[in-house]
Design a protein around this motif. Sequence first.
Motif, PDB file in Angstrom:
ATOM      1  N   ASN A   1      -6.565  -7.715   3.906  1.00  0.00           N
ATOM      2  CA  ASN A   1      -6.352  -7.012   2.644  1.00  0.00           C
ATOM      3  C   ASN A   1      -6.259  -5.501   2.820  1.00  0.00           C
ATOM      4  OD1 ASN A   1      -6.386  -9.422   1.305  1.00  0.00           O
ATOM      5  ND2 ASN A   1      -8.443  -9.187   0.460  1.00  0.00           N
ATOM      6  N   TYR A   2      -6.993  -4.964   3.781  1.00  0.00           N
ATOM      7  CA  TYR A   2      -7.071  -3.503   3.920  1.00  0.00           C
ATOM      8  C   TYR A   2      -6.407  -2.986   5.188  1.00  0.00           C
ATOM      9  CZ  TYR A   2     -10.284  -3.877   0.019  1.00  0.00           C
ATOM     10  OH  TYR A   2     -10.826  -4.141  -1.217  1.00  0.00           O
TER      11      TYR A   2
ATOM     12  N   TYR B   1      -7.891  -2.665  -5.288  1.00  0.00           N
ATOM     13  CA  TYR B   1      -7.934  -3.849  -4.439  1.00  0.00           C
ATOM     14  C   TYR B   1      -9.174  -4.722  -4.672  1.00  0.00           C
ATOM     15  CZ  TYR B   1      -3.839  -2.379  -1.726  1.00  0.00           C
ATOM     16  OH  TYR B   1      -2.562  -2.044  -1.326  1.00  0.00           O
TER      17      TYR B   1
ATOM     18  N   VAL C   1      -6.670   3.244  -4.912  1.00  0.00           N
ATOM     19  CA  VAL C   1      -6.083   2.004  -4.389  1.00  0.00           C
ATOM     20  C   VAL C   1      -7.121   1.172  -3.657  1.00  0.00           C
ATOM     21  CG1 VAL C   1      -4.406   1.056  -2.754  1.00  0.00           C
ATOM     22  CG2 VAL C   1      -3.754   2.952  -4.248  1.00  0.00           C
ATOM     23  N   PHE C   2      -7.860   1.794  -2.714  1.00  0.00           N
ATOM     24  CA  PHE C   2      -8.757   1.033  -1.845  1.00  0.00           C
ATOM     25  C   PHE C   2     -10.089   0.687  -2.511  1.00  0.00           C
ATOM     26  CE2 PHE C   2      -6.530   3.709   1.584  1.00  0.00           C
ATOM     27  CZ  PHE C   2      -5.470   2.823   1.612  1.00  0.00           C
TER      28      PHE C   2
ATOM     29  N   THR D   1       0.817  -1.221   0.000  1.00  0.00           N
ATOM     30  CA  THR D   1       0.000   0.000   0.000  1.00  0.00           C
ATOM     31  C   THR D   1       0.849   1.269   0.000  1.00  0.00           C
ATOM     32  OG1 THR D   1      -1.847  -1.138   1.067  1.00  0.00           O
ATOM     33  CG2 THR D   1      -1.791   1.265   1.233  1.00  0.00           C
TER      34      THR D   1
ATOM     35  N   TRP E   1      -8.871  -7.887  -7.111  1.00  0.00           N
ATOM     36  CA  TRP E   1      -8.337  -9.167  -6.644  1.00  0.00           C
ATOM     37  C   TRP E   1      -9.468 -10.060  -6.135  1.00  0.00           C
ATOM     38  CZ3 TRP E   1      -8.720 -11.275  -1.723  1.00  0.00           C
ATOM     39  CH2 TRP E   1      -8.009 -12.467  -1.519  1.00  0.00           C
TER      40      TRP E   1
ATOM     41  N   GLU F   1      -3.711  -6.696 -10.440  1.00  0.00           N
ATOM     42  CA  GLU F   1      -4.505  -7.372  -9.420  1.00  0.00           C
ATOM     43  C   GLU F   1      -5.173  -8.632  -9.968  1.00  0.00           C
ATOM     44  OE1 GLU F   1      -5.268  -6.733  -6.002  1.00  0.00           O
ATOM     45  OE2 GLU F   1      -3.404  -5.607  -6.210  1.00  0.00           O
TER      46      GLU F   1
ATOM     47  N   THR G   1     -17.374  -6.582  -0.522  1.00  0.00           N
ATOM     48  CA  THR G   1     -16.522  -5.628  -1.241  1.00  0.00           C
ATOM     49  C   THR G   1     -17.349  -4.749  -2.176  1.00  0.00           C
ATOM     50  OG1 THR G   1     -14.653  -7.167  -1.151  1.00  0.00           O
ATOM     51  CG2 THR G   1     -14.565  -5.428  -2.807  1.00  0.00           C
TER      52      THR G   1
END
Length: 523
Positions: free
Chosen positions: A340-341, A72, A67-68, A52, A75, A126, A465
């Motif tokens: 993941n986060y 992500y 990014v978030f 990150t 994936w 990803e 997600t």
Amino acid sequence: MVVPGPESRRAAAATMLLRTARVPRECWFLPTALLCAYGFFASLRPSEPFLTPYLLGPEKNLTEREVFNEIYPVWTYSYLVLLFPVFLATDYLRYKPVILLQGLSLIVTWFMLLYAQGLLAIQFLEFFYGIATATEVAYYSYIYSVVDLSMYQKVTSYCRSATLVGFTVGSVLGQILVSVASWSLFSLNVISLTCVSVAFAVAWFLPMPQKSLFFHHVPPSCQGTNGIKVHNGGIATDTAASNHLPKWEDVESKIPLNPEEPPVEEQETEKSLLNSKLSLHTAFCPAASLPFSGQEAAPGRLLVLKVLWSDFLLCYSSRPLLCWSVWWALSTCGYFQVVNYAQGLWEQVMPSRHAAIYNGGVEAVSTLLGAVAVFAVGYIKISWSTWGELALSLFSLLIAAAVYIMDTVGNIWVCYASYVVFRIIYMLLITIATFQIAANLSMERYALVFGVNTFIALALQTLLTLIVVDASGLGLEITTQFFIYAGYFALIALVFLANGTISIVKKYRKQEDPESSSQVAPS
């Protein structure tokens, strides 16, 4: 000249089939060593704990929202879409080609991480990482097709230890190079690319298996070293060797529990009923265990799918198995989201541009302490059939508290400590759940159930997600996301608290009922 009888011919045919289907017992070391080397180098990625900060830094210059909320999630979606096809392809292609695909995907991932620029390119990155993750199943199942049944427990510990050691060494190495040697994150990615390239090269030397679990199956009467004994010209099966059930469980679910727990009558009855159903099913579907070749290949493949579906229905008819599988899927979904986060949350609490970060050290410590906790679980003696659901409830509540503290206390060291506690508890519980599920099943059903559980976990993660993280959904900030994850684990705790309380009350009422306690099952 003595003409061999039919029994002798069958014994000779069985011996020949075994020789072509397995690497001889004395040759177990080579494939095990090669697979461990592959697993070590594929997991030796010192840049991963710093992904990150690297994406948000000057090398890629992406925003937090990109990014978030846009990168992500790719994936998660790709992992879900690829899981079931890869599950079948791994068995059909007999593992090695899929291991090579994983190595190639890791190389593409880290090459793009070094040189790709822009949002779309990183999203493709990803996707390739999703391929690498989905194909992990080949690594964890390959070894069982090339070694004897009697070696399963030993080679399982070796292969899984290789990935844990690789991940830990990579995390520590990355932290040392960043904190002590002041290396750039770009340099860490160069090391990671080198390591996964070495892993890909090693994979080419793996022996090609001649059998697999479903599509290229050796008949049960011809399996195993302990499972095969030629006796008076016939074949006798030693079932003791088949009680070891290592297969496709989570990488952090490694150590079997202490098997000395006294059996509970009701639990044993359900196990016997399930196993008898599965045995009858196999008896009436003998073609399911035969190798497929020639003109019978296409019907055989369809038969495999039909048998898998029938086994799915039979396995999940067991209430204990269903209960542990539900927790396994729900908790794994939440675990994936938090892991993941987590780097994104740490970046919010303490931006890497303004202070030193210790992501690699935290990952290494949490992995090592989690492994110690998993090892200690094997010595805990408790009636999991009675108290298991309440234990799941209590520890799920502790996980919820750890995630909530990580989210609300704006101190990076508290975040790190809460993350370590979170991973330790999860690794401990998932080990218990793994054993409780595996104890009821043969190896084929064991692989099927864990594949289904993983698919359900990913489906739930995809839904979570899409709603919470994805920019096309709510696209919430990272702190709000973690508040929702804490509530998610609290909800799991409440569900299992209610279910466990009801189960215990019913069980004690049965024991207090003189009529039910005096009943004796007919022999």
